[in-house]
Motif scaffolding. Structure first.
Motif, PDB file in Angstrom:
ATOM      1  N   LEU A 243       0.965  -1.344  -0.022  1.00 23.35           N
ATOM      2  CA  LEU A 243      -0.103   0.203   0.105  1.00 23.35           C
ATOM      3  C   LEU A 243       0.793   1.310   0.197  1.00 23.35           C
ATOM      4  CD1 LEU A 243      -2.291  -1.228   2.907  1.00 23.35           C
ATOM      5  CD2 LEU A 243      -2.958  -0.963   0.332  1.00 23.35           C
ATOM      6  N   ASP A 244       0.512   2.196  -0.826  1.00 23.14           N
ATOM      7  CA  ASP A 244       1.279   3.442  -0.771  1.00 23.14           C
ATOM      8  C   ASP A 244       0.719   4.533   0.048  1.00 23.14           C
ATOM      9  OD1 ASP A 244       2.849   2.464  -2.669  1.00 23.14           O
ATOM     10  OD2 ASP A 244       2.203   3.590  -4.235  1.00 23.14           O
ATOM     11  N   GLY A 245       1.578   5.558   0.488  1.00 21.26           N
ATOM     12  CA  GLY A 245       1.048   6.638   1.519  1.00 21.26           C
ATOM     13  C   GLY A 245       2.196   7.589   1.757  1.00 21.26           C
ATOM     14  N   VAL A 246       1.562   8.349   2.524  1.00 19.84           N
ATOM     15  CA  VAL A 246       2.443   9.497   3.154  1.00 19.84           C
ATOM     16  C   VAL A 246       2.554   9.326   4.641  1.00 19.84           C
ATOM     17  CG1 VAL A 246       0.537  11.327   3.039  1.00 19.84           C
ATOM     18  CG2 VAL A 246       2.859  12.144   2.991  1.00 19.84           C
ATOM     19  N   ALA A 247       3.735   9.793   5.227  1.00 23.34           N
ATOM     20  CA  ALA A 247       3.723   9.677   6.693  1.00 23.34           C
ATOM     21  C   ALA A 247       4.614  10.646   7.334  1.00 23.34           C
ATOM     22  CB  ALA A 247       4.615   8.330   6.951  1.00 23.34           C
ATOM     23  N   SER A 248       4.354  10.862   8.707  1.00 26.36           N
ATOM     24  CA  SER A 248       4.980  11.817   9.318  1.00 26.36           C
ATOM     25  C   SER A 248       5.791  11.135  10.500  1.00 26.36           C
ATOM     26  CB  SER A 248       4.025  12.934   9.850  1.00 26.36           C
ATOM     27  OG  SER A 248       4.718  13.708  11.113  1.00 26.36           O
ATOM     28  N   PHE A 249       7.055  11.616  10.567  1.00 28.28           N
ATOM     29  CA  PHE A 249       7.821  11.115  11.569  1.00 28.28           C
ATOM     30  C   PHE A 249       8.168  12.165  12.539  1.00 28.28           C
ATOM     31  CE2 PHE A 249      11.722   9.586  13.847  1.00 28.28           C
ATOM     32  CZ  PHE A 249      11.232   8.622  14.767  1.00 28.28           C
ATOM     33  N   GLY A 250       7.733  12.390  13.605  1.00 28.07           N
ATOM     34  CA  GLY A 250       8.248  13.569  14.484  1.00 28.07           C
ATOM     35  C   GLY A 250       7.222  13.467  15.667  1.00 28.07           C
ATOM     36  N   ILE A 264       1.240   7.046   9.575  1.00 31.54           N
ATOM     37  CA  ILE A 264       1.103   6.772   8.093  1.00 31.54           C
ATOM     38  C   ILE A 264      -0.480   6.863   7.376  1.00 31.54           C
ATOM     39  CG2 ILE A 264       1.728   5.121   6.271  1.00 31.54           C
ATOM     40  CD1 ILE A 264       3.218   3.544   8.714  1.00 31.54           C
ATOM     41  N   PHE A 265      -0.289   7.885   6.502  1.00 34.44           N
ATOM     42  CA  PHE A 265      -1.545   7.917   6.162  1.00 34.44           C
ATOM     43  C   PHE A 265      -1.575   7.064   4.585  1.00 34.44           C
ATOM     44  CE2 PHE A 265      -4.157  10.027   2.353  1.00 34.44           C
ATOM     45  CZ  PHE A 265      -5.537   9.832   3.072  1.00 34.44           C
ATOM     46  N   LEU A 266      -2.556   5.945   4.436  1.00 35.42           N
ATOM     47  CA  LEU A 266      -2.450   5.308   3.407  1.00 35.42           C
ATOM     48  C   LEU A 266      -3.342   5.701   2.207  1.00 35.42           C
ATOM     49  CD1 LEU A 266      -2.285   1.624   5.402  1.00 35.42           C
ATOM     50  CD2 LEU A 266      -0.660   2.917   4.082  1.00 35.42           C
ATOM     51  N   PHE A 267      -3.100   5.819   1.183  1.00 35.69           N
ATOM     52  CA  PHE A 267      -3.925   6.129  -0.165  1.00 35.69           C
ATOM     53  C   PHE A 267      -4.937   4.960  -0.325  1.00 35.69           C
ATOM     54  CE2 PHE A 267       0.262   8.392  -1.241  1.00 35.69           C
ATOM     55  CZ  PHE A 267      -0.100   9.747  -0.700  1.00 35.69           C
ATOM     56  N   ASP A 268      -6.137   5.558  -0.617  1.00 38.06           N
ATOM     57  CA  ASP A 268      -7.061   4.772  -1.031  1.00 38.06           C
ATOM     58  C   ASP A 268      -7.451   3.284  -0.251  1.00 38.06           C
ATOM     59  OD1 ASP A 268      -7.011   6.454  -3.369  1.00 38.06           O
ATOM     60  OD2 ASP A 268      -5.262   5.602  -4.338  1.00 38.06           O
ATOM     61  N   PHE A 269      -7.304   3.860   1.031  1.00 39.53           N
ATOM     62  CA  PHE A 269      -7.468   2.459   2.017  1.00 39.53           C
ATOM     63  C   PHE A 269      -8.332   2.716   3.112  1.00 39.53           C
ATOM     64  CE2 PHE A 269      -6.556   0.343   5.999  1.00 39.53           C
ATOM     65  CZ  PHE A 269      -6.769  -0.806   5.492  1.00 39.53           C
ATOM     66  N   LYS A 270      -9.456   1.777   3.340  1.00 38.09           N
ATOM     67  CA  LYS A 270     -10.410   1.990   4.419  1.00 38.09           C
ATOM     68  C   LYS A 270     -10.421   0.536   5.261  1.00 38.09           C
ATOM     69  CE  LYS A 270     -13.545   5.377   2.417  1.00 38.09           C
ATOM     70  NZ  LYS A 270     -15.019   5.445   1.871  1.00 38.09           N
ATOM     71  N   ARG A 311       3.638  11.341  -6.563  1.00 42.57           N
ATOM     72  CA  ARG A 311       4.542  11.305  -7.606  1.00 42.57           C
ATOM     73  C   ARG A 311       5.742  10.657  -7.442  1.00 42.57           C
ATOM     74  NH1 ARG A 311       2.221  16.714  -7.641  1.00 42.57           N
ATOM     75  NH2 ARG A 311       4.139  17.444  -6.220  1.00 42.57           N
ATOM     76  N   LEU A 312       6.447  10.736  -6.132  1.00 40.22           N
ATOM     77  CA  LEU A 312       7.638   9.872  -5.704  1.00 40.22           C
ATOM     78  C   LEU A 312       7.425   8.499  -6.018  1.00 40.22           C
ATOM     79  CD1 LEU A 312       8.731  12.106  -2.764  1.00 40.22           C
ATOM     80  CD2 LEU A 312       9.839  11.924  -5.033  1.00 40.22           C
ATOM     81  N   LEU A 313       6.036   8.025  -5.401  1.00 42.55           N
ATOM     82  CA  LEU A 313       5.868   6.469  -5.297  1.00 42.55           C
ATOM     83  C   LEU A 313       5.642   5.891  -7.057  1.00 42.55           C
ATOM     84  CD1 LEU A 313       3.728   6.758  -2.193  1.00 42.55           C
ATOM     85  CD2 LEU A 313       5.761   5.338  -2.572  1.00 42.55           C
TER      86      LEU A 313
END
Length: 327
Positions: A243-250, A264-270, A311-313
């Motif tokens: 699964l692809d996503g965007v994450a914050s570490f901090g 972690i926020f996963l794209f197109d996932f429920k 875009r990066l993924l």
């Protein structure tokens, strides 16, 4: 079907240890390109003589034993290291407990008692800078000098460079601390990853339209705080779903500036992931962690971060570490 990966420990009965194996010897933190050169040499030696090839490594990491109060940022804990080793084609791993007894074992006793007597090795592959035995007296040159008398083959691998810079675990740690993911990925030959159980958080992301799967990383994790494009593995082995996503570490400076957390926020996932274990591979660094004046500004930035992560993924469709399964 992938071959079974055997893990041999100090308590493994001698009768269950395959005699005549070849071993790649090292600490293997991160299983980077330098380590993989040693592993490749062991695999080749094993193929040439029809012998299985194993990694021989130590747990806990010797640094933990010699400097127990010094924070240690490990690239891979024991399980992650074994999963990476299992993905290299090795038949298994010998995990030796590094304790007071092991630290006090002379290099000669280690060679004769452990390598020859207990394991019955027929060959050893080792990196040019690997040392062992009490006082780190054991060296590749010692193994080479002993090899003819012991009737074993020894292969010593030189350092591996990228752009004239030596590959090392410490260099990878430094790259991760600076958010230089491309550099770390190149030295590792795959994206750096962490594994953890999804825990309950403050559930702020749900209210912001970005529900997150939260994972608490090791307290000594030295990854730069910031926003990342990530690829997540759910499940194990051939059944793992990516699964692809965007994450914050901090520390979430806009809200509480609390203990570091991976969100972690996963794209197109429920779905409900609480209590599940996820592998999270870091594909690209997007920006540093920031404090926002209001929720609207934060949400606007999160929208931009998500677009950048996609875009990066999309540019790295197959980026993920090759992991084997272990018992």
């Amino acid at each position: 079907m992938a071959p079974h990966f055997t893990v041999i420990r100090d308590q493994t009965p001698a009768s269950e240890i395959p005699k005549g194996a070849v071993v790649a010897m090292g600490n293997f933190d991160g299983v980077h390109l330098g380590h993989r050169a040693v592993i490749a040499a062991a695999l080749e030696m094993g193929r040439a003589h029809g012998r299985p090839a194993f990694a021989l490594t130590f747990e806990p990491h010797p640094r933990r034993f010699f400097s127990p109060t010094t924070p240690q940022f490990r690239l891979t804990d024991e399980r992650a290291k074994l999963r990476l080793l299992a993905g290299t084609g090795l038949s298994g791993a010998v995990v030796m407990t590094f304790d007071k007894g092991r630290a006090g074992t002379s290099a000669q006793d280690f060679i004769h008692h452990d390598l020859i007597g207990r394991l019955g090795v027929s060959g050893i592959a080792v990196g040019y800078d690997f040392h062992f035995g009490k006082g780190r007296v054991g060296s590749p040159s010692l193994l080479v000098s002993e090899a003819p008398r012991l009737g074993i083959e020894v292969d010593v691998q030189a350092h591996v460079d990228i752009d004239e810079r030596p590959v090392s675990s410490s260099a990878i740690r430094m790259a991760l601390a600076e958010g230089q993911l491309d550099e770390a990925t190149a030295m590792l030959s795959a994206p750096w990853f962490v594994t953890g159980e999804v825990i309950h958080g403050e559930k702020r992301g749900r209210d912001l339209g970005y529900p997150t799967a939260n994972i608490r990383l090791d307290a000594n994790c030295g990854l730069k705080h910031g926003i990342y494009a990530v690829r997540v593995g759910r499940g194990q082995g051939k059944d793992q779903v990516r699964l692809d996503g965007v994450a914050s570490f901090g520390r979430r400076p806009t809200f509480d500036n609390g203990a570091p957390l991976l969100e972690i926020f996963l794209f197109d996932f429920k779905g409900d992931l609480y209590g599940q274990e996820l592998d999270c591979a870091f594909i690209g660094f997007i920006r540093e962690e920031l404090k926002f004046d209001g929720i609207d500004a934060l949400i606007g930035q999160m929208d931009q971060d998500s677009a950048q992560a996609r875009r990066l993924l999309a540019a790295a469709p197959d980026a993920f570490p090759k992991l084997g399964t272990i018992d």
